[in-house]
Design an enzyme around this catalytic site. Structure first.
Site, mmCIF file in Angstrom:
data_model
loop_
_atom_site.group_PDB
_atom_site.id
_atom_site.type_symbol
_atom_site.label_atom_id
_atom_site.label_comp_id
_atom_site.label_asym_id
_atom_site.label_seq_id
_atom_site.Cartn_x
_atom_site.Cartn_y
_atom_site.Cartn_z
ATOM 1 N N GLU A 162 0.806 -1.227 0.000
ATOM 2 C CA GLU A 162 0.000 0.000 0.000
ATOM 3 C C GLU A 162 0.843 1.282 0.000
ATOM 4 O OE1 GLU A 162 -2.834 -0.188 3.202
ATOM 5 O OE2 GLU A 162 -3.665 -2.101 2.566
ATOM 6 N N GLU A 347 -5.212 -8.757 0.913
ATOM 7 C CA GLU A 347 -5.892 -8.456 2.186
ATOM 8 C C GLU A 347 -7.371 -8.251 1.915
ATOM 9 O OE1 GLU A 347 -4.378 -5.106 4.460
ATOM 10 O OE2 GLU A 347 -2.309 -5.745 4.122
HETATM 11 O O1 IFM Z 1 -4.046 -3.145 9.297
HETATM 12 C C1 IFM Z 1 -4.003 -2.617 8.012
HETATM 13 C C2 IFM Z 1 -2.826 -3.179 7.253
HETATM 14 O O2 IFM Z 1 -1.638 -2.911 7.903
HETATM 15 C C3 IFM Z 1 -2.760 -2.611 5.870
HETATM 16 N N1 IFM Z 1 -4.011 -2.714 5.185
HETATM 17 C C4 IFM Z 1 -5.192 -2.290 5.889
HETATM 18 C C5 IFM Z 1 -5.264 -2.937 7.250
HETATM 19 C C6 IFM Z 1 -6.523 -2.482 7.995
HETATM 20 O O3 IFM Z 1 -6.502 -1.103 8.177
#
Ligand code: IFM
Length: 442
Positions: A162, A347
């Site tokens: 990200e 994710e």
């Molecule tokens: O916890 C975070 C992660 O570190 C990166 N993506 C989003 C998740 C939730 O906010």
């Protein structure tokens, strides 16, 4: 149905779970520094101990295995390996990851390693951090160290997790480490992150034999109304959020709306920079959580946009809209726009308040179960529509340190009691376990 060989996993990141912030020669990271400064994190919490995964990793890997996952996505703490960010290597730090990888392989689990999940070595921040034009080289050198030390047994790598969050939250809004609020810096950071990712990918292609990707967080934007102002601002926010990192990597251009946002702070990358930035990874990792319903609001600073709440939709504890059809639409859009890259959902998950009550050793979290069920349905629809998705990782294995929110937001499919470090699977973990059994075709 999912394609043959589809991989099911769960994910975490180093600072959010490891703890052992200063053990075995680890250097400090910008998150150690930032979270120890009063006022930056909810209740001034920090990741000093987090989930104590550094000491409990065997128990955690057993858990992953017992829940039926096939892969584990985790990140390396750069400053555990290179305490000063560059230069001398801390073998004890590398040993921890060697043990972890061995432990995964012994349990038949596929390691999927993220090189950078936001915890820049503090020493590098003191040299200018991601604003410094050498940062891409620092990152590539670090990548070279770990490719050499760990590369033979790791089939899946990603460079950055990200980059949008690193630049936006860390350098524009200041909600994340290193806590800067500077548009000029942000414009540089965007390019340096992409140069860094491109350098590491190109390096891997010369010495690695498996796959390397880049992970972006995408949030489809939908206009809250058909008014010209709302439609126009939504398109701009979509460019800033969803195309800022993908267009340069896949198409070799930055969106005009992104350049317009940075204005005089924007300097066009040189031809040499483009040779790094326009580097396609072997696969694209997508982190998906929510959709952004957007409206114009000229009084909002920076963008003149605001998020709008949908009156009939549910929201998670983060205030994020639960709207699974957006995942299917997004995947189809990415696939069409960027010529069908292989995609991994790196994710997906939700923060909810889980009442601390366990029945028969399972903690009930029906809202999270519903979230996963809806999103997996949307994922199947995307695959049916022809999108090349290779794997799915639930975020997160454990309740953990949720950055500026500290431990107040729980994303885990396994509950963590931070007093005792007891892990208790939630019903969402059981749901995924059952789902994986029903949907795995060898
Ligand atoms: O916890 C975070 C992660 O570190 C990166 N993506 C989003 C998740 C939730 O906010």
């Amino acid at each position: 149905m999912y394609p043959k060989g589809f991989v099911w996993g769960c994910a975490t990141s180093a600072y959010q779970i490891e703890g052992a912030a200063e053990e075995d020669g680890k250097g400090l990271s910008i998150w150690d520094t930032f979270s120890r400064m009063s006022g930056n994190v909810w209740q001034n919490q920090n990741g000093n101990s987090a989930c104590d995964h550094y000491h409990r990793w065997q128990e955690d890997l057993d858990l992953i295995r017992s829940l039926g996952f096939q892969s584990y996505r985790f990140s390396l703490a750069w400053s555990r390996i290179l305490p000063d960010g560059t230069g001398s290597v801390n073998e004890k730090g590398l040993d921890f990851y060697r043990r972890l990888i061995d432990g995964l392989l012994e349990r038949g689990l596929i390691p999927n390693i993220t090189l950078y999940h936001w915890d820049l070595p503090q020493a590098l921040d003191e040299r200018g951090g991601w604003v410094h034009s050498d940062s891409a080289d620092w990152f590539a050198d670090y990548a070279g160290v770990v490719f050499k030390a760990l590369g033979d047994r790791v089939p899946l790598w990603t460079t950055l997790n990200e980059p949008w969050v690193t630049a936006h939250e860390g350098y524009l809004l200041g909600n994340h480490a290193p806590g800067h609020r500077n548009k000029y810096e942000t414009a540089k950071v965007v390019q340096n992150l992409l140069r860094a990712s491109g350098k590491a990918i190109q390096l891997y292609k010369t010495i690695g034999r498996q796959q390397i990707g880049l992970v972006v967080n995408l949030e489809p934007k939908t206009s809250a109304s058909s008014s010209k102002a709302d439609v126009e601002i939504t398109a701009q926010m979509d460019a800033y959020m969803n195309r800022q990192y993908l267009d340069p990597v896949y198409l070799g251009t930055f969106p005009e709306a992104v350049k317009a946002f940075y204005g005089v702070a924007w300097k066009e990358p040189t031809t040499e920079d483009w040779a790094w930035i326009h580097t396609q990874p072997d696969f694209l990792g997508i982190n998906f959580y929510a959709r952004g319903l957007t409206a114009a609001n000229p009084s909002e600073p920076l963008f003149g946009a605001q998020k709008v709440l949908h009156p009939r939709h549910a929201y998670t504890e983060m205030g994020w809209e639960v709207y699974a059809p957006a995942l299917r639409e997004l995947l189809v859009w990415v696939s069409e726009r960027y010529s069908q890259p292989p995609i991994w959902i790196t994710e997906n998950g939700a923060a909810y308040y889980d009442p601390p009550v366990a029945y028969a050793d399972v903690m009930e979290d029906p809202l999270r179960v519903a979230y996963f069920a809806q999103h997996l349905k949307a994922l199947q629809e995307a695959i049916r529509a022809g999108v090349d998705v290779r794997g799915y990782y639930a975020w997160s294995l454990l309740d953990n340190f949720e950055w500026g929110y500290g431990y107040s937001k729980r994303f885990g499919i396994v509950h963590v009691d931070f007093e005792t470090q007891t892990r208790t699977p939630k019903s969402s973990a059981r749901f995924l376990q059952d789902y994986i059994i029903r949907h795995t075709i060898g």
